[in-house]
Write a protein that holds these residues in place. Structure first.
Motif, PDB file in Angstrom:
ATOM      1  N   SER A 263      46.150 -39.585  91.592  1.00  0.00           N
ATOM      2  CA  SER A 263      45.326 -40.071  92.482  1.00  0.00           C
ATOM      3  C   SER A 263      45.867 -41.070  93.554  1.00  0.00           C
ATOM      4  O   SER A 263      45.501 -41.198  94.646  1.00  0.00           O
ATOM      5  CB  SER A 263      44.411 -41.175  91.637  1.00  0.00           C
ATOM      6  OG  SER A 263      43.509 -41.878  92.271  1.00  0.00           O
ATOM      7  N   ILE A 264      46.907 -42.133  93.034  1.00  0.00           N
ATOM      8  CA  ILE A 264      47.713 -42.821  93.819  1.00  0.00           C
ATOM      9  C   ILE A 264      48.281 -41.953  95.175  1.00  0.00           C
ATOM     10  O   ILE A 264      48.298 -42.259  96.383  1.00  0.00           O
ATOM     11  CB  ILE A 264      48.515 -43.709  93.157  1.00  0.00           C
ATOM     12  CG1 ILE A 264      47.858 -44.673  92.201  1.00  0.00           C
ATOM     13  CG2 ILE A 264      49.505 -44.487  94.153  1.00  0.00           C
ATOM     14  CD1 ILE A 264      48.741 -45.692  91.461  1.00  0.00           C
TER      15      ILE A 264
ATOM     16  N   VAL B  65      54.432 -36.203  94.065  1.00  0.00           N
ATOM     17  CA  VAL B  65      53.720 -36.923  93.106  1.00  0.00           C
ATOM     18  C   VAL B  65      52.799 -36.444  92.329  1.00  0.00           C
ATOM     19  O   VAL B  65      52.526 -36.549  91.052  1.00  0.00           O
ATOM     20  CB  VAL B  65      53.308 -38.592  93.522  1.00  0.00           C
ATOM     21  CG1 VAL B  65      52.549 -39.239  92.634  1.00  0.00           C
ATOM     22  CG2 VAL B  65      54.329 -39.253  94.232  1.00  0.00           C
ATOM     23  N   VAL B  66      51.922 -35.454  93.069  1.00  0.00           N
ATOM     24  CA  VAL B  66      50.606 -34.902  92.668  1.00  0.00           C
ATOM     25  C   VAL B  66      50.913 -33.766  91.840  1.00  0.00           C
ATOM     26  O   VAL B  66      50.323 -33.426  90.786  1.00  0.00           O
ATOM     27  CB  VAL B  66      49.878 -34.613  93.569  1.00  0.00           C
ATOM     28  CG1 VAL B  66      48.597 -33.845  93.081  1.00  0.00           C
ATOM     29  CG2 VAL B  66      49.175 -35.677  94.408  1.00  0.00           C
ATOM     30  N   LEU B  67      51.977 -32.904  92.075  1.00  0.00           N
ATOM     31  CA  LEU B  67      52.400 -31.479  91.685  1.00  0.00           C
ATOM     32  C   LEU B  67      52.705 -31.356  90.140  1.00  0.00           C
ATOM     33  O   LEU B  67      52.045 -30.965  89.396  1.00  0.00           O
ATOM     34  CB  LEU B  67      53.781 -30.951  92.324  1.00  0.00           C
ATOM     35  CG  LEU B  67      52.990 -30.029  93.670  1.00  0.00           C
ATOM     36  CD1 LEU B  67      54.203 -29.686  94.463  1.00  0.00           C
ATOM     37  CD2 LEU B  67      52.457 -28.713  93.195  1.00  0.00           C
TER      38      LEU B  67
ATOM     39  N   GLY C 287      40.777 -38.306  91.619  1.00  0.00           N
ATOM     40  CA  GLY C 287      41.853 -38.590  90.609  1.00  0.00           C
ATOM     41  C   GLY C 287      41.571 -39.788  89.791  1.00  0.00           C
ATOM     42  O   GLY C 287      41.960 -39.738  88.527  1.00  0.00           O
ATOM     43  N   LEU C 288      41.098 -41.081  90.363  1.00  0.00           N
ATOM     44  CA  LEU C 288      40.880 -42.102  89.700  1.00  0.00           C
ATOM     45  C   LEU C 288      39.723 -41.720  88.471  1.00  0.00           C
ATOM     46  O   LEU C 288      39.872 -42.370  87.271  1.00  0.00           O
ATOM     47  CB  LEU C 288      40.285 -43.079  90.716  1.00  0.00           C
ATOM     48  CG  LEU C 288      41.292 -43.870  91.581  1.00  0.00           C
ATOM     49  CD1 LEU C 288      40.509 -44.985  92.349  1.00  0.00           C
ATOM     50  CD2 LEU C 288      42.370 -44.670  90.474  1.00  0.00           C
ATOM     51  N   ILE C 289      38.806 -41.349  88.830  1.00  0.00           N
ATOM     52  CA  ILE C 289      37.625 -40.700  87.764  1.00  0.00           C
ATOM     53  C   ILE C 289      38.403 -40.064  86.659  1.00  0.00           C
ATOM     54  O   ILE C 289      38.233 -40.390  85.686  1.00  0.00           O
ATOM     55  CB  ILE C 289      36.575 -40.003  88.313  1.00  0.00           C
ATOM     56  CG1 ILE C 289      35.774 -41.013  89.590  1.00  0.00           C
ATOM     57  CG2 ILE C 289      35.458 -39.612  87.416  1.00  0.00           C
ATOM     58  CD1 ILE C 289      34.858 -40.232  90.420  1.00  0.00           C
TER      59      ILE C 289
END
Length: 421
Positions: free
Chosen positions: A316-317, A351-353, A413-415
């Motif tokens: 998310s970040i 960061v996401v991968l 992503g936060l959810i």
């Protein structure tokens, strides 16, 4: 029927008892997966550097190049979906050998195209082969690694995604300038896939560590002890997957980041030459920076994520920063500052991968992780194809689209993080 993994599963308790192994072949296997993705990404990204030369030579039109790149992603997405199901049905090794052969031949075809129509056909066929790759690697990681090592295992093979463009920039630029033709990179890379990578995958790639002669009994026991996080049960249907909110949240988060990443991947050189008025040589240099930073992000995130066993908060970040960085970078009048900000935006894919794929591998049972990965990456690429096409037609419309989508992905992503992933 089985259900997808629930958010109340505590991965922290799923640590194997065995701590020593006589072999660590699983990590050498992950290096092979890295090289395989490396070749794949150079094969698909060389068009970013070669594209302007194709247009300059009058072989293709700018509109055809934009359409070809978007259709590549669309076909790539469809191929992910059925490639994932095929890997569950026939095993990842067989599908990988077929896919590698196919996309190498299509890379060679791209090197001899003679018109816009031929380019579009070559990119569609390339996407058909390369799209099978991601679900295969995800299925291999699920089988070959215990739960607490999977972010790092994903990190290893995902290095191919970051190192591919790093190598593509200077290598393809040098090959075009030194040989005087954009055809050389495609022909050379096709030969590398067929002559070097096919024998490697044939020799060492097995569907499961139980089938490998290089894995000791101790290492196998270690891997098996760390599979306690697996969702048990029978096959999960596509309908069950598509009715699961967690899957859609993961898809939106991943699509928000991927839309930014693919936009920069395919159109950064053109943006730098048309908007920032850089030469081909300088474009090749700046093209590397986002992927150097992305490599660093993948390493740091993989280790932190495995240590904390938190996935979606990182994703998310990272997606939020991608959107903000792209907004600031495209509005900066200073070239150096703009490129640093755009590079940070693209680097957030690192960061996401590892966190997205670790969440996916937790969400699906072993019998269906290939299909789950195919659905996730397939739908994500189809969604990203829209943004890539818009950006190819108009930077003034395309960049705001990418930025807004990234912010939506960050919220998703936060959810998902709040739901325990």
């Amino acid at each position: 029927m089985a259900t997808l993994g629930g958010s109340n599963v505590s991965e922290l308790n799923n640590r194997p008892v065995i701590t020593q192994t006589k072999t660590n072949f699983r990590w050498w296997f992950s290096v092979a997966l890295w090289v395989l993705l490396l070749v794949s990404y150079i094969d698909r990204t060389n068009i970013s550097i070669a594209g302007p030369s194709m247009i300059k030579d009058g072989v293709v039109t700018p509109a055809a190049l934009a359409l070809a790149n978007s259709l590549f992603l669309f076909m790539y997405g469809l191929s992910n979906i059925f490639g994932g199901f095929l890997s569950d049905r026939f095993g990842p090794r067989k599908i990988a050998l077929v896919a590698l052969t196919w996309w190498s031949l299509m890379t060679l075809f791209t090197g001899v195209i003679w018109s816009s129509a031929a380019l579009i056909l070559s990119r569609v066929l390339l996407g058909l082969g390369e799209g099978m790759h991601w679900p295969l690697n995800s299925k291999w990681v699920k089988s070959w690694f215990p739960a607490h090592e999977r972010a790092r295992a994903n990190m290893f093979w995902e290095f191919g995604l970051t190192m591919g463009p790093i190598i593509t920039g200077p290598l393809v630029t040098w090959l075009i300038i030194s040989t005087g033709t954009w055809k050389t990179p495609f022909i050379l890379l096709a030969l590398i896939g067929i002559i070097i990578m096919l024998p490697i995958i044939w020799k060492i790639a097995k569907d499961r560590p139980e089938e490998s002669k290089y894995v000791s009994k101790e290492e196998l026991a270690y891997i098996q002890a760390g599979r306690q996080d697996e969702v048990t049960g029978s096959v999960v249907s596509v309908g069950e997957v598509l009715r699961k909110w967690d899957f859609w949240l993961l898809l939106i988060n991943w699509s928000g980041m991927a839309t930014v990443f693919y936009g920069i991947l395919f159109w950064l050189p053109s943006y730098l030459m048309k908007v920032r008025h850089l030469s081909l040589h300088m474009t090749g240099f700046w093209y590397m920076l986002p992927y150097i930073l992305m490599t660093i992000c993948i390493i740091l995130t993989a280790f932190a994520s495995d240590k904390l066993m938190k996935r979606s908060i990182f994703a998310s970040i990272g997606t939020f920063i991608a959107g903000i960085g792209l907004f600031l970078g495209t509005h900066s009048g200073n070239l150096v500052l703009a490129m640093i900000l755009i590079s940070i935006s693209s680097a957030m894919n690192g960061v996401v991968l590892p966190t997205i794929w670790s969440s996916l591998q937790r969400m699906f049972p072993s019998q269906n992780v290939g299909a789950g990965a195919g659905l996730l990456n397939g739908l994500e690429n189809i969604i990203a194809a829209v943004g890539t096409y818009i950006l190819g037609i108009s930077f003034s419309i395309g960049f705001p689209y990418l930025i807004i989508f990234a912010l939506i992905g960050g919220i998703s992503g936060l959810i998902l993080a709040k739901r325990g992933y």
